[in-house]
Each structure stands twice: as structure tokens, then as C-alpha cells.
Design a protein around this motif. Structure first.
Motif, short mmCIF file in Angstrom:
data_model
loop_
_atom_site.label_atom_id
_atom_site.label_comp_id
_atom_site.label_asym_id
_atom_site.label_seq_id
_atom_site.Cartn_x
_atom_site.Cartn_y
_atom_site.Cartn_z
N GLU A 193 5.92 -90.78 16.66
CA GLU A 193 7.27 -90.89 17.21
C GLU A 193 8.31 -91.07 16.10
OE1 GLU A 193 7.68 -93.76 20.36
OE2 GLU A 193 5.81 -93.09 21.27
N LEU A 194 8.01 -91.92 15.14
CA LEU A 194 8.95 -92.14 14.03
C LEU A 194 9.12 -90.90 13.17
CD1 LEU A 194 7.89 -95.73 12.92
CD2 LEU A 194 10.02 -95.08 14.03
N VAL A 195 8.03 -90.21 12.89
CA VAL A 195 8.10 -89.00 12.05
C VAL A 195 8.89 -87.90 12.76
CG1 VAL A 195 6.73 -87.13 11.07
CG2 VAL A 195 6.04 -89.49 10.71
N VAL A 196 8.64 -87.71 14.05
CA VAL A 196 9.38 -86.68 14.80
C VAL A 196 10.87 -87.01 14.80
CG1 VAL A 196 9.75 -85.69 17.09
CG2 VAL A 196 7.43 -85.94 16.20
N GLU A 197 11.21 -88.27 15.05
CA GLU A 197 12.62 -88.67 15.04
C GLU A 197 13.25 -88.45 13.66
OE1 GLU A 197 16.11 -89.84 16.69
OE2 GLU A 197 14.24 -89.54 17.76
N LYS A 198 12.51 -88.78 12.61
CA LYS A 198 13.02 -88.59 11.24
C LYS A 198 13.22 -87.10 10.94
CE LYS A 198 12.23 -89.59 6.37
NZ LYS A 198 13.46 -88.97 6.05
N LEU A 199 12.26 -86.27 11.35
CA LEU A 199 12.41 -84.82 11.12
C LEU A 199 13.64 -84.27 11.82
CD1 LEU A 199 8.72 -83.58 11.39
CD2 LEU A 199 10.17 -83.55 9.35
N PHE A 200 13.84 -84.65 13.08
CA PHE A 200 15.02 -84.18 13.81
C PHE A 200 16.29 -84.65 13.12
CE2 PHE A 200 12.27 -82.87 17.18
CZ PHE A 200 12.99 -81.92 17.88
N ASN A 201 16.33 -85.91 12.67
CA ASN A 201 17.51 -86.42 11.97
C ASN A 201 17.73 -85.71 10.64
OD1 ASN A 201 18.15 -88.24 13.98
ND2 ASN A 201 17.08 -89.93 13.00
N ASP A 202 16.66 -85.54 9.86
CA ASP A 202 16.77 -84.89 8.55
C ASP A 202 17.21 -83.44 8.65
OD1 ASP A 202 15.94 -87.28 7.46
OD2 ASP A 202 13.98 -86.54 6.78
N MET A 203 16.81 -82.77 9.74
CA MET A 203 17.16 -81.36 9.90
C MET A 203 18.49 -81.18 10.62
SD MET A 203 14.77 -79.83 8.32
CE MET A 203 15.19 -78.17 8.74
N CYS A 214 19.37 -81.95 13.75
CA CYS A 214 19.32 -81.55 15.16
C CYS A 214 20.29 -82.40 15.97
CB CYS A 214 17.91 -81.74 15.73
SG CYS A 214 16.73 -80.52 15.15
N PRO A 215 20.89 -81.82 17.01
CA PRO A 215 21.79 -82.59 17.86
C PRO A 215 21.03 -83.71 18.57
CG PRO A 215 21.61 -80.31 18.63
CD PRO A 215 20.78 -80.44 17.42
N GLU A 216 21.72 -84.82 18.83
CA GLU A 216 21.08 -85.97 19.47
C GLU A 216 20.59 -85.67 20.87
OE1 GLU A 216 23.28 -89.59 19.25
OE2 GLU A 216 23.85 -89.22 17.18
N ASN A 217 21.26 -84.73 21.56
CA ASN A 217 20.91 -84.46 22.96
C ASN A 217 19.87 -83.37 23.11
OD1 ASN A 217 22.50 -82.39 22.14
ND2 ASN A 217 23.82 -82.35 23.94
N GLY A 218 19.24 -82.93 22.03
CA GLY A 218 18.19 -81.93 22.16
C GLY A 218 18.06 -81.06 20.94
N GLY A 219 17.29 -80.03 21.06
CA GLY A 219 17.03 -79.12 19.96
C GLY A 219 15.54 -78.88 19.85
N VAL A 220 15.18 -77.81 19.16
CA VAL A 220 13.79 -77.46 18.95
C VAL A 220 13.55 -77.38 17.46
CG1 VAL A 220 12.03 -75.69 19.29
CG2 VAL A 220 13.66 -76.19 21.12
N LEU A 221 12.50 -78.01 17.01
CA LEU A 221 12.14 -77.99 15.60
C LEU A 221 10.79 -77.32 15.48
CD1 LEU A 221 13.11 -79.06 12.81
CD2 LEU A 221 11.69 -81.05 13.23
N GLU A 222 10.72 -76.19 14.78
CA GLU A 222 9.46 -75.48 14.60
C GLU A 222 8.86 -75.87 13.26
OE1 GLU A 222 8.63 -71.04 13.53
OE2 GLU A 222 8.89 -71.21 15.71
N LEU A 223 7.60 -76.27 13.27
CA LEU A 223 6.91 -76.65 12.05
C LEU A 223 5.88 -75.59 11.70
CD1 LEU A 223 6.20 -80.42 12.78
CD2 LEU A 223 8.04 -79.45 11.41
#
Length: 83
Positions: A43-53, A55-64
Motif C-alpha cells: 500500500e505504501l509503495v503504490v501510494e508513493k509511486l502514484f505521488n512520484d509520478m 497522478c491525480p489524487e482522485n484516480g489514474g492508472v499507473l502501468e509498471l
């Protein structure tokens, strides 16, 4: 007066077979306990990845995408935001 302090160690481990990330504790080099922290870390890593990239707070898709580095066979995770 002589004070003796036991040496202790914390180690993070990942077991590919079980899929668990664990915090292991050792006292004087002897195994003490193992705590499964997989959910919390993911959970922490996913949140950090979204923040670092960014991504908008209300959503977004991050492809790894996992890519193999030719030197020392180090695996790196590279992310990008998908529309």
C-alpha cells in the motif's frame, strides 16, 4: 560499572515462493521473530509511486513494466502514467 547491551538486528526479506515481505528480528544473531508486513508495504509503495509520478489524487492508472538490466541482472521497475 560495565553495561552489556545485546546486539539486535532488523532485516527486511521477500520470499518469492510465499509472496510475503517480512520484517525479521534477531537478537545476538539468533532469529527472534518474523512479522508479515506485505499489505502495509505494498500500500505504501503504490501510494508513493502514484505521488512520484504525479497522478491525480482522485484516480489514474499507473502501468509498471519489469525490465532486465544487462549488468548484474538487476531488475528495475519503471512506471508511466497511462491516459
Amino acid at each position: 560499572m560495565n553495561h552489556y547491551k545485546e546486539s539486535s538486528e532488523l532485516t527486511l526479506t521477500y520470499n518469492q515462493t510465499s509472496g510475503k515481505i517480512c520484517l525479521e528480528t534477531y537478537d545476538e544473531g539468533f532469529f527472534n521473530q518474523e512479522i508479515d508486513i506485505t499489505s502495509e508495504v505494498v500500500e505504501l509503495v503504490v501510494e508513493k509511486l502514484f505521488n512520484d509520478m504525479g497522478c491525480p489524487e482522485n484516480g489514474g492508472v499507473l502501468e509498471l513494466t519489469r525490465k532486465q538490466n544487462k549488468r548484474d541482472k538487476i531488475v528495475k521497475i519503471i512506471g508511466e502514467i497511462k491516459d
